[in-house]
Motif scaffolding. Sequence first.
Motif, PDB file in Angstrom:
ATOM      1  N   THR A 138     -12.976 -17.437   9.974  1.00  9.08           N
ATOM      2  CA  THR A 138     -12.090 -18.221  10.831  1.00  9.08           C
ATOM      3  C   THR A 138     -10.746 -17.525  11.007  1.00  9.08           C
ATOM      4  O   THR A 138     -10.318 -16.736  10.159  1.00  9.08           O
ATOM      5  N   SER A 139     -10.090 -17.831  12.104  1.00  8.49           N
ATOM      6  CA  SER A 139      -8.708 -17.423  12.340  1.00  8.49           C
ATOM      7  C   SER A 139      -8.003 -18.636  12.919  1.00  8.49           C
ATOM      8  O   SER A 139      -8.396 -19.129  13.991  1.00  8.49           O
ATOM      9  N   THR A 140      -6.982 -19.126  12.227  1.00  4.87           N
ATOM     10  CA  THR A 140      -6.425 -20.439  12.535  1.00  4.87           C
ATOM     11  C   THR A 140      -4.904 -20.387  12.647  1.00  4.87           C
ATOM     12  O   THR A 140      -4.221 -19.870  11.758  1.00  4.87           O
ATOM     13  N   VAL A 141      -4.385 -20.944  13.726  1.00 11.84           N
ATOM     14  CA  VAL A 141      -2.943 -21.088  13.888  1.00 11.84           C
ATOM     15  C   VAL A 141      -2.465 -22.186  12.934  1.00 11.84           C
ATOM     16  O   VAL A 141      -2.909 -23.336  13.040  1.00 11.84           O
ATOM     17  N   CYS A 142      -1.586 -21.842  12.010  1.00  9.99           N
ATOM     18  CA  CYS A 142      -1.071 -22.822  11.045  1.00  9.99           C
ATOM     19  C   CYS A 142       0.339 -23.229  11.455  1.00  9.99           C
ATOM     20  O   CYS A 142       1.338 -22.849  10.823  1.00  9.99           O
ATOM     21  N   MET A 143       0.415 -24.032  12.499  1.00  8.43           N
ATOM     22  CA  MET A 143       1.700 -24.427  13.057  1.00  8.43           C
ATOM     23  C   MET A 143       2.506 -25.292  12.094  1.00  8.43           C
ATOM     24  O   MET A 143       3.736 -25.336  12.149  1.00  8.43           O
ATOM     25  N   GLY A 144       1.798 -25.947  11.186  1.00  9.76           N
ATOM     26  CA  GLY A 144       2.491 -26.784  10.222  1.00  9.76           C
ATOM     27  C   GLY A 144       3.374 -26.009   9.271  1.00  9.76           C
ATOM     28  O   GLY A 144       4.247 -26.590   8.620  1.00  9.76           O
ATOM     29  N   ASP A 145       3.162 -24.679   9.180  1.00  6.11           N
ATOM     30  CA  ASP A 145       3.992 -23.842   8.320  1.00  6.11           C
ATOM     31  C   ASP A 145       5.234 -23.329   9.037  1.00  6.11           C
ATOM     32  O   ASP A 145       6.099 -22.711   8.409  1.00  6.11           O
ATOM     33  N   MET A 146       5.307 -23.529  10.347  1.00  3.70           N
ATOM     34  CA  MET A 146       6.415 -22.990  11.129  1.00  3.70           C
ATOM     35  C   MET A 146       7.603 -23.936  11.095  1.00  3.70           C
ATOM     36  O   MET A 146       7.453 -25.154  11.072  1.00  3.70           O
ATOM     37  N   ARG A 190      -2.948 -12.384   6.809  1.00  4.31           N
ATOM     38  CA  ARG A 190      -1.928 -13.025   7.639  1.00  4.31           C
ATOM     39  C   ARG A 190      -0.775 -12.037   7.775  1.00  4.31           C
ATOM     40  O   ARG A 190       0.031 -11.890   6.858  1.00  4.31           O
ATOM     41  N   PRO A 191      -0.691 -11.317   8.892  1.00  2.44           N
ATOM     42  CA  PRO A 191       0.282 -10.228   9.002  1.00  2.44           C
ATOM     43  C   PRO A 191       1.733 -10.665   8.952  1.00  2.44           C
ATOM     44  O   PRO A 191       2.602  -9.886   8.554  1.00  2.44           O
ATOM     45  N   ARG A 192       2.015 -11.904   9.365  1.00  2.61           N
ATOM     46  CA  ARG A 192       3.383 -12.438   9.357  1.00  2.61           C
ATOM     47  C   ARG A 192       3.327 -13.918   8.996  1.00  2.61           C
ATOM     48  O   ARG A 192       2.290 -14.567   9.190  1.00  2.61           O
ATOM     49  N   PRO A 193       4.435 -14.478   8.505  1.00  2.35           N
ATOM     50  CA  PRO A 193       4.420 -15.906   8.152  1.00  2.35           C
ATOM     51  C   PRO A 193       4.100 -16.829   9.319  1.00  2.35           C
ATOM     52  O   PRO A 193       3.598 -17.937   9.107  1.00  2.35           O
ATOM     53  N   ASP A 194       4.378 -16.383  10.570  1.00  3.35           N
ATOM     54  CA  ASP A 194       4.097 -17.228  11.721  1.00  3.35           C
ATOM     55  C   ASP A 194       2.785 -16.855  12.418  1.00  3.35           C
ATOM     56  O   ASP A 194       2.470 -17.377  13.494  1.00  3.35           O
ATOM     57  N   ALA A 195       2.013 -15.947  11.813  1.00  8.04           N
ATOM     58  CA  ALA A 195       0.760 -15.504  12.425  1.00  8.04           C
ATOM     59  C   ALA A 195      -0.402 -16.390  11.976  1.00  8.04           C
ATOM     60  O   ALA A 195      -0.312 -17.130  10.992  1.00  8.04           O
ATOM     61  N   SER A 196      -1.516 -16.279  12.689  1.00 11.44           N
ATOM     62  CA  SER A 196      -2.729 -17.011  12.327  1.00 11.44           C
ATOM     63  C   SER A 196      -3.229 -16.556  10.954  1.00 11.44           C
ATOM     64  O   SER A 196      -3.043 -15.402  10.558  1.00 11.44           O
ATOM     65  N   VAL A 197      -3.890 -17.468  10.259  1.00  6.70           N
ATOM     66  CA  VAL A 197      -4.494 -17.163   8.965  1.00  6.70           C
ATOM     67  C   VAL A 197      -5.964 -16.822   9.187  1.00  6.70           C
ATOM     68  O   VAL A 197      -6.737 -17.655   9.662  1.00  6.70           O
ATOM     69  N   PHE A 198      -6.325 -15.595   8.869  1.00  8.18           N
ATOM     70  CA  PHE A 198      -7.702 -15.117   9.013  1.00  8.18           C
ATOM     71  C   PHE A 198      -8.381 -15.174   7.655  1.00  8.18           C
ATOM     72  O   PHE A 198      -7.858 -14.646   6.668  1.00  8.18           O
ATOM     73  N   LEU A 199      -9.538 -15.825   7.583  1.00 10.96           N
ATOM     74  CA  LEU A 199     -10.242 -16.017   6.322  1.00 10.96           C
ATOM     75  C   LEU A 199     -11.721 -15.641   6.463  1.00 10.96           C
ATOM     76  O   LEU A 199     -12.356 -15.985   7.462  1.00 10.96           O
ATOM     77  N   ILE A 200     -12.220 -14.951   5.472  1.00  8.66           N
ATOM     78  CA  ILE A 200     -13.649 -14.757   5.323  1.00  8.66           C
ATOM     79  C   ILE A 200     -14.071 -15.522   4.076  1.00  8.66           C
ATOM     80  O   ILE A 200     -13.563 -15.269   2.975  1.00  8.66           O
ATOM     81  N   ALA A 201     -14.969 -16.483   4.259  1.00  7.99           N
ATOM     82  CA  ALA A 201     -15.405 -17.339   3.153  1.00  7.99           C
ATOM     83  C   ALA A 201     -16.915 -17.279   3.007  1.00  7.99           C
ATOM     84  O   ALA A 201     -17.641 -16.980   3.965  1.00  7.99           O
ATOM     85  N   ARG A 202     -17.385 -17.569   1.801  1.00 10.20           N
ATOM     86  CA  ARG A 202     -18.828 -17.596   1.525  1.00 10.20           C
ATOM     87  C   ARG A 202     -19.251 -19.018   1.181  1.00 10.20           C
ATOM     88  O   ARG A 202     -18.553 -19.736   0.463  1.00 10.20           O
ATOM     89  N   LYS A 203     -20.418 -19.404   1.691  1.00 12.28           N
ATOM     90  CA  LYS A 203     -20.956 -20.729   1.388  1.00 12.28           C
ATOM     91  C   LYS A 203     -21.522 -20.741  -0.023  1.00 12.28           C
ATOM     92  O   LYS A 203     -22.383 -19.925  -0.371  1.00 12.28           O
ATOM     93  N   ILE A 204     -21.037 -21.648  -0.830  1.00 11.89           N
ATOM     94  CA  ILE A 204     -21.465 -21.742  -2.230  1.00 11.89           C
ATOM     95  C   ILE A 204     -22.799 -22.469  -2.304  1.00 11.89           C
ATOM     96  O   ILE A 204     -23.042 -23.446  -1.594  1.00 11.89           O
ATOM     97  N   GLY A 205     -23.668 -21.997  -3.201  1.00 10.84           N
ATOM     98  CA  GLY A 205     -24.932 -22.682  -3.397  1.00 10.84           C
ATOM     99  C   GLY A 205     -26.090 -22.025  -2.690  1.00 10.84           C
ATOM    100  O   GLY A 205     -25.933 -21.101  -1.916  1.00 10.84           O
TER     101      GLY A 205
END
Length: 205
Positions: A138-146, A190-205
Amino acid sequence: MSRATFWNMIAKKYARDPVADQPSYEKKLAMTQAVLDPQMRLLEVGCGTGTTALYHAPKVAQIDAVDFSRAMIAIAQDKAKTQGISNVDFRVAGLDDLQAGGAYDMVLGLSLLHLLDDVTAGLAAMAAQVKPGGYVVTSTVCMGDMGGLMPKVVPWIGKIGLIPRVLPVTRDALLAAHEAAGLEILEEFRPRPDASVFLIARKIG
């Protein structure tokens, strides 16, 4: 104005506009490709005009790419034909239209979660498409941190239809939503504090 109508209206302009931060986009592509292999089957939700799916196509067996904007999908299909890429199936659908089956090795949801009504529910729906041990990217705009007025003004403008509705997500809430969906974070960028958060996650189980 419905969400699909908005994206249909701007599809041609969206396809023409350059990527806002090309170096960061290329890093996200490289991070994703580091975990791909030729046998993988991928799903991209909210694929837009297909740029990312077509980039990854040579590295995997099959990609199903969906978007609820018919105009976006039409552009993506034309691009695939022009590039001679046959292992990407572009079709009109949203996340809510997909049947949970756990058939995919990876699900991509790029610039998507902050546009949904519920981030946790969206992640759970994405995780339901992935095999145990598979990946959710995922890559998500985290506007709540701005700071400033943006986290308050942008959602209000979205409510009146001038731009898409954007949830004021925070990074902490995003990580908690991954945990609630049974996903383990493997990589974060996340290249900058105001940039999108890019995550690679694995499904557990």
